[in-house]
Design an enzyme around this catalytic site. Structure first.
Site, PDB file in Angstrom:
ATOM      1  N   CYS A 153      -6.463   1.237   2.744  1.00  0.00           N
ATOM      2  CA  CYS A 153      -7.416   2.349   2.842  1.00  0.00           C
ATOM      3  C   CYS A 153      -7.305   3.301   1.661  1.00  0.00           C
ATOM      4  CB  CYS A 153      -7.203   3.099   4.154  1.00  0.00           C
ATOM      5  SG  CYS A 153      -7.723   2.165   5.613  1.00  0.00           S
TER       6      CYS A 153
ATOM      7  N   ASN B 212     -12.278  -3.260   0.991  1.00  0.00           N
ATOM      8  CA  ASN B 212     -11.177  -3.250   1.955  1.00  0.00           C
ATOM      9  C   ASN B 212     -11.661  -2.694   3.286  1.00  0.00           C
ATOM     10  OD1 ASN B 212      -8.184  -2.969   2.860  1.00  0.00           O
ATOM     11  ND2 ASN B 212      -9.029  -0.928   3.137  1.00  0.00           N
ATOM     12  N   GLU B 213     -11.661  -3.515   4.313  1.00  0.00           N
ATOM     13  CA  GLU B 213     -11.958  -3.054   5.678  1.00  0.00           C
ATOM     14  C   GLU B 213     -13.228  -2.213   5.749  1.00  0.00           C
ATOM     15  OE1 GLU B 213      -8.780  -1.074   7.670  1.00  0.00           O
ATOM     16  OE2 GLU B 213      -7.615  -2.897   7.925  1.00  0.00           O
TER      17      GLU B 213
ATOM     18  N   GLU C  35       0.852  -1.179   0.000  1.00  0.00           N
ATOM     19  CA  GLU C  35       0.000   0.000   0.000  1.00  0.00           C
ATOM     20  C   GLU C  35       0.887   1.227   0.000  1.00  0.00           C
ATOM     21  OE1 GLU C  35      -3.696   2.209   2.320  1.00  0.00           O
ATOM     22  OE2 GLU C  35      -2.799   0.424   3.217  1.00  0.00           O
TER      23      GLU C  35
END
Length: 854
Positions: free
Chosen positions: A490, A621-622, A281
Site C-alpha cells: 500500500c 497494487n491491490e 514493504e
C-alpha cells in the site's frame, strides 16, 4: 471488504433450514418480487423477496460501498437501482455530503458487481442520485446538492459521465421510493419483478457462500478427541448421503496413522523455478529502524506533522533542539531543507527506542589490543557566523558517561560532509542491553553557530557492506528467495495523489532524495531507496521485482483539498505521459549503458556501472479496478511492453480472491490484454480453514492465460502453528500448480516489536534480536528445497484425513536432487510407506512439516 464482494457473515438466520420460510413468492408462477435497499449506511445494498403471505425476507448483502478510508468512509446513502433495457442493472448512491462525488456500480445478475466508479461533479454535498435510461441506451442521472439539482449524462456501460453546467429542471417525483416492512422496520428502496429462476440463483449463491464460510471457519483438529469428532461427523454425512453403501473412515486408538504414498516418476511437468520469494514493504518499521542499519531517528530533521497526526516535527527524536533553532535558509538541498543550528549547547538523538550498540564485537578488518566494535558517523555541516567550529561526536549512556567519542572540525560556510568513527571496546563496562538510555551527542565547542544536517550513525559491519542491518538481512537471506518484490504494498500507491511513491525520488545522493510520509503513519527517510533495494537483491542472488503505482493512489485514501477521497480521480491524464516515461526510465536506470543513458550513468555514479539485469516490473497494487484505474493501468502496461518487450509485466487483480469484483474485473482486463500483461498479482489473507478448504484453488486456472503471482498471502488467527501448517499445505498445492503460479511471497515480511501495523508477520525483531516464526520455517523449507519439475504423487488416505496432509515432490533438474515435502496437520504421527520412485518408510510427527531427499 472489496466492492461488490458478497458477505456470508451478513446472511440472516434464513439459512437455518428449520426456520426458513417455504419458497413461495407473491406473483406469477414464473416471476417474483424483489426489493433492493440499504438497511444502514454501513451495511451496503441488500436484496429481499416477497413470500405469498406478503412477508419480505432479506437474503443478504449484494455489494458494499468502497469509497474512502476505512472507518470514516465506505458508506452508502440513499441507494437507487435501475434495471436497464437489456436486463442488466445499475446502482447509484451518495457517499456523503462532504464530497463532490457519488458512486455507481454495474451488474449483469445482481450477484457479481463491477468495481465501483465515482464520478466527479462540480459541487460537494451530492445527495440521492437517481438514473433513468433513455431511448438511445444512455442514462440520465439526477443529483441533489446544497445549491440545487444537477444533471449528469452517463454512457450505457456506466463508464463515462458528463455533468451539465446548468441547474437541472427535475420534478421531485423522480426521487420517489417504494417502502416495505423488513424485519419489523420500514425500508425505502426499489421494487422489481424478476424471473423466479433468477431469485433461485441468487438464493443458491448465498447459500453456497454460507456453507463455504462455515467450512472455512472449521478449526484444524489439535487433539485425538477433536479428530475423532471430525471423523464421526464425516461418517454421519456419508451415511446420510449413501446409506448402507457408505464407505466409512475407521479410527483406532493408536497414536499414529499408516498410509501409502505412491510417487509416479513418469508423470511430471515443468514448474516455475522462482516460486518462492519475499515481499518487502516499509510497514511496521521494516525499513527505517529496521532493515536499514541507520541507528539514528530523524537525523535529517525532516519529520513533520503529516507523518504522524500532527504530533511530529523537525525536532522529533532530538533532545536539546527546539523549533526555534531549526532553519530552512540555504539548506543542504531543496529536498532536505531543514537543519539544526548549534551554538554552545549539546544536542542528543535518542535513536529508535535507544541506540543498540555492541561491546567488544571484533571487526574482522580491524585488530587491536581489545576486542572492539566500530560505528561510522557522518553529518553535513557549515559554519554560519565564523570560519570554523569544533564538534565532539559521542555516544553517551543514561548516566551521561561517554562510551566513545571523536572530534569533527567544521570549516567554511558551505555545506560539506564530515565523517568520523566511534570505537567501543570491552573497556567500557556499562549496561548496553538493548541500547536503552544510550544517545548520540553532538557537543559543540565555543559560541560560533554551525548548521547540522543528515546526521548518521551506522555499524561499520553491515550486510555485505551495503548498509543493511546484518543479523536481520542474514536471516532473510537464509530463506534463499528467488526474487524480492519492493517497495510495497500500500505504501507504493500512497495516501492520496501527492503521496504516490516515485522511484526517482529515492535514488542519487542521500541529500537529494526526497523524504515522504508513509501510508502506515510514519516517515520514510529514503535511505533505503531503489539503488539499495536492487543492490540487496544482487547480494542475495534474487531477481528484483520493483512495483510501481498504476497512476492511482490507494482507494482507501482520505480526502484531499478538493474533497476527493480514494483514487482522487487518478493522476490527471495530461500528466500521465510523464508518469509513463518515469516507468520507462526505470528500465534505463537499471539496465542501460552509462555511456549513452543519463539514468544509467546515475546508477554507475552510485557505484554500480554494470547493469542490474532487471527482467520484470509490477504495475499496481491491490487497486480498486475502476475505470479511472483501467485507463492509466493499460496506458502504462502497453508503453512498457512496446518499448521493452522482454520485460515481464506483472499486473494486479485487487486485494481479494474470487469472487471479489476487483478479482473478476482484474482478470477480465488481463485476459483481454495478455499481449501486454504477462502475469497478475493476487492477494489474500484468510483463516487456516480457508487454505485447507481450497487446495484445488489453482487446479482449474486457464494455462493459456497470464501467469499468477501470489504476491501477498498469509493465514491469520491466534495459533502460530495452525497458520504455518495451513500455509504449508497451500504451498504443496501451489507447487502442484507451478505451471500457472509463477511466484509467491508471504506478507508482511517484517515487524518491529511495539510498532505493528499488521498481524501476523513472518519475522519479528527489536533493536538487537530477531525472531523467526513457524511460517518463516515453512517458507524456508519450500524455498531451500525447490525444484523446476513437479512429480505426481498419490497419498492413499481417507478424504477426511487427507485434506489435513500436504504432499509435494519436486526435482531440481540442475542438481538432479528430488525433494519430498510433507505437511502433517493431523494430531497424530503419520507413517508413510513410499512406493514408485523409491521404496522406503518415513514418519512425520503430529502437526509438523519436514522434507526428505529421495
Amino acid at each position: 471488504m472489496a466492492s461488490g464482494k458478497l458477505n456470508p457473515k451478513g446472511n440472516p438466520a434464513f439459512w437455518d433450514e428449520q426456520n426458513a420460510p417455504a419458497y413461495s413468492v407473491m406473483g406469477k408462477d414464473t416471476t417474483c418480487q424483489v426489493f433492493l435497499y440499504s438497511p444502514d449506511p454501513t451495511q451496503g445494498l441488500h436484496l429481499a423477496y416477497l413470500t405469498d403471505n406478503e412477508k419480505w425476507i432479506d437474503v443478504g448483502q449484494l455489494c458494499a460501498s468502497d469509497y474512502g478510508p476505512w472507518g470514516s468512509g465506505k458508506k452508502m446513502y440513499s441507494p437507487s437501482v435501475v434495471q436497464a433495457n437489456d436486463g442488466t442493472w445499475r446502482a447509484l448512491w451518495s457517499v456523503g455530503e462532504l464530497f463532490p462525488q457519488f458512486a455507481v456500480a454495474y451488474s449483469e445478475d445482481l450477484v457479481t458487481w463491477r468495481p465501483q466508479d465515482y464520478p466527479i461533479v462540480a459541487e460537494k454535498g451530492v445527495k440521492s442520485p437517481v438514473a433513468y435510461q433513455m431511448e438511445n441506451g444512455n442514462f440520465d442521472i439526477y443529483i441533489k446538492t446544497a445549491k440545487g439539482k444537477r444533471y449528469v449524462q452517463a454512457s450505457q456501460d456506466f463508464r463515462t459521465f458528463v455533468e451539465d453546467s446548468l441547474e437541472a429542471s427535475a420534478d421531485e417525483i423522480l426521487w420517489d421510493k417504494d417502502s416495505v416492512l423488513i424485519n419489523g422496520k420500514m425500508q425505502k428502496g426499489d421494487e422489481f419483478e424478476i424471473p423466479a429462476v433468477h431469485l433461485n440463483y441468487i438464493r443458491a449463491w448465498f447459500k453456497a457462500l454460507d456453507e463455504e464460510n462455515r467450512e472455512n471457519n472449521r478449526q484444524i483438529p489439535k487433539t485425538n478427541q477433536e479428530l475423532a469428532a471430525l471423523v464421526k461427523e464425516y461418517n454421519d454425512r456419508q451415511v446420510a448421503m449413501h446409506g448402507e453403501k457408505a464407505v466409512l473412515t475407521q479410527m483406532d486408538e493408536s497414536d499414529r496413522i499408516e498410509a501409502k504414498l505412491v510417487v509416479d516418476g513418469k508423470q511430471t511437468k515443468r514448474i516455475s523455478d522462482k516460486l518462492i520469494g519475499i515481499f518487502f514493504e516499509d510497514i511496521s518499521r521494516a525499513a527505517d529502524g529496521g532493515l536499514c542499519a541507520e541507528l539514528l531517528q530523524n537525523g535529517d530533521f525532516e519529520y513533520n506533522k503529516d507523518d504522524r497526526k500532527h504530533s511530529w516535527n523537525a525536532t522529533t527524536a532530538w533532545q536539546g533542539v527546539d523549533l526555534s533553532s531549526v532553519s530552512v535558509e540555504n539548506g543542504v538541498s531543496k529536498n532536505n531543507p531543514h537543519y539544526a543550528v548549534l551554538g554552545a549547547t549539546p544536542i542528543y538523538n535518542i535513536g529508535w527506542d535507544g541506540i543498540s550498540i555492541l561491546r567488544g564485537a571484533r571487526d574482522a578488518k580491524k585488530e587491536g589490543k581489545h576486542a572492539a566494535s566500530y560505528y561510522d558517523v557522518s553529518l553535513y555541516a557549515r559554519c554560519l557566523n565564523g570560519k570554523n567550529k569544533q564538534l565532539m561526536v559521542a555516544l553517551v549512556d543514561e548516566a551521561g558517561d561517554v562510551i566513545s567519542q571523536a572530534k569533527v572540525k567544521v570549516v567554511g560556510n558551505e555545506w560539506s560532509e564530515y565523517k568520523a568513527q566511534l570505537v567501543i571496546t570491552d573497556k567500557y563496562q556499562g549496561n548496553l542491553e538493548e541500547g536503552k538510555g544510550i544517545r548520540l551527542a553532538l557537543i559543540p565547542k565555543g559560541e560560533t553557530q554551525v548548521g547540522i544536517d543528515l546526521v548518521s550513525l551506522k555499524p561499520h559491519d553491515t550486510y555485505k557492506g551495503h548498509g543493511l542491518r546484518k543479523d536481520l538481512a542474514e536471516k532473510i537471506a537464509e530463506l534463499k528467495p528467488k526474487f524480492v518484490r519492493f517497495p510495497g504494498g500500500c505504501m507504493l500507491h500512497g495516501q492520496g495523489l501527492d503521496n504516490i511513491y516515485h522511484w526517482k525520488e529515492t535514488v542519487g545522493p542521500l541529500k537529494d532524495r526526497k523524504p515522504a510520509r508513509n501510508i502506515w503513519n510514519y516517515h520514510q527517510t529514503r535511505q533505503l531507496g531503489f539503488y539499495e533495494y536492487f543492490q540487496w537483491c544482487e547480494d542475495m542472488g534474487a531477481e528484483p521485482l520493483p512495483v510501481l503505482a498504476a497512476g492511482v493512489p490507494c482507494q482507501n485514501s482520505q480526502s484531499n483539498a478538493q474533497g476527493l477521497c480514494g483514487q482522487q480521480g487518478g493522476i490527471p491524464m495530461d500528466q500521465m505521459p510523464q508518469y509513463v516515461q518515469d516507468v520507462l526510465d526505470l528500465v534505463e536506470w537499471a539496465n542501460g549503458d552509462p555511456a549513452t543513458s543519463s539514468w544509467a550513468k546515475m546508477r554507475a555514479d552510485a557505484g554500480h556501472p554494470a547493469p542490474f539485469n532487471l527482467k520484470m516490473i509490477g504495475i499496481g497494487n491491490e487497486d480498486l479496478i475502476s475505470t479511472t484505474f483501467k485507463e492509466r493501468y493499460l496506458m502504462i502496461c502497453k508503453a512498457l511492453k512496446q518499448k521493452y518487450p522482454d520485460i515481464e509485466v506483472v499486473g494486479t487483480v485487487g486485494p481479494f480472491h474470487y469472487p471479489s469484483s476487483d478479482y473478476v474485473e482484474g482478470w477480465k482486463i488481463a485476459k483481454e490484454n495478455r499481449q501486454y500483461i504477462d502475469a497478475v498479482d493476487e492477494h489474500y489473507y484468510e483463516k487456516p480453514g480457508w487454505f485447507i478448504n481450497h487446495q484445488d484453488y489453482y487446479d482449474h486456472y486457464d494455462r493459456s492465460m497470464p501467469k499468477v503471482y501470489l504476491g501477498e498471502y498469509a493465514a491469520n488467527g491466534n495459533n502460530e502453528v495452525d497458520r504455518a501448517l495451513a500455509e504449508g499445505i497451500h504451498l504443496c498445492s501451489v507447487e502442484r500448480n507451478g505451471d500457472v503460479v509463477e511466484m509467491t511471497s508471504y506478507a508482511p515480511l517484517l515487524c518491529k516489536d511495539g510498532y505493528a501495523n499488521w498481524n501476523p508477520d513472518m519475522m519479528y525483531f527489536n533493536n538487537n534480536k530477531v525472531r523467526a516464526t513457524e511460517s518463516y520455517q515453512v517458507q524456508k523449507m519450500f524455498s531451500v528445497h525447490s525444484g523446476d519439475v513437479y512429480i505426481a504423487s498419490d497419498l492413499q488416505l481417507p478424504e477426511v484425513l487427507k485434506r489435513y496432509v500436504g504432499v509435494s515432490v519436486v526435482k531440481d533438474s540442475k542438481s538432479g536432487k528430488v525433494w519430498l515435502k510433507i505437511v502433517n496437520a493431523l494430531p497424530r504421527t503419520l507413517k508413510l510407506k513410499l512406493s514408485g520412485l523409491t521404496q522406503k518408510e518415513i514418519e512425520i510427527g503430529p502437526r509438523q512439516s519436514n522434507v526428505w531427499a529421495l
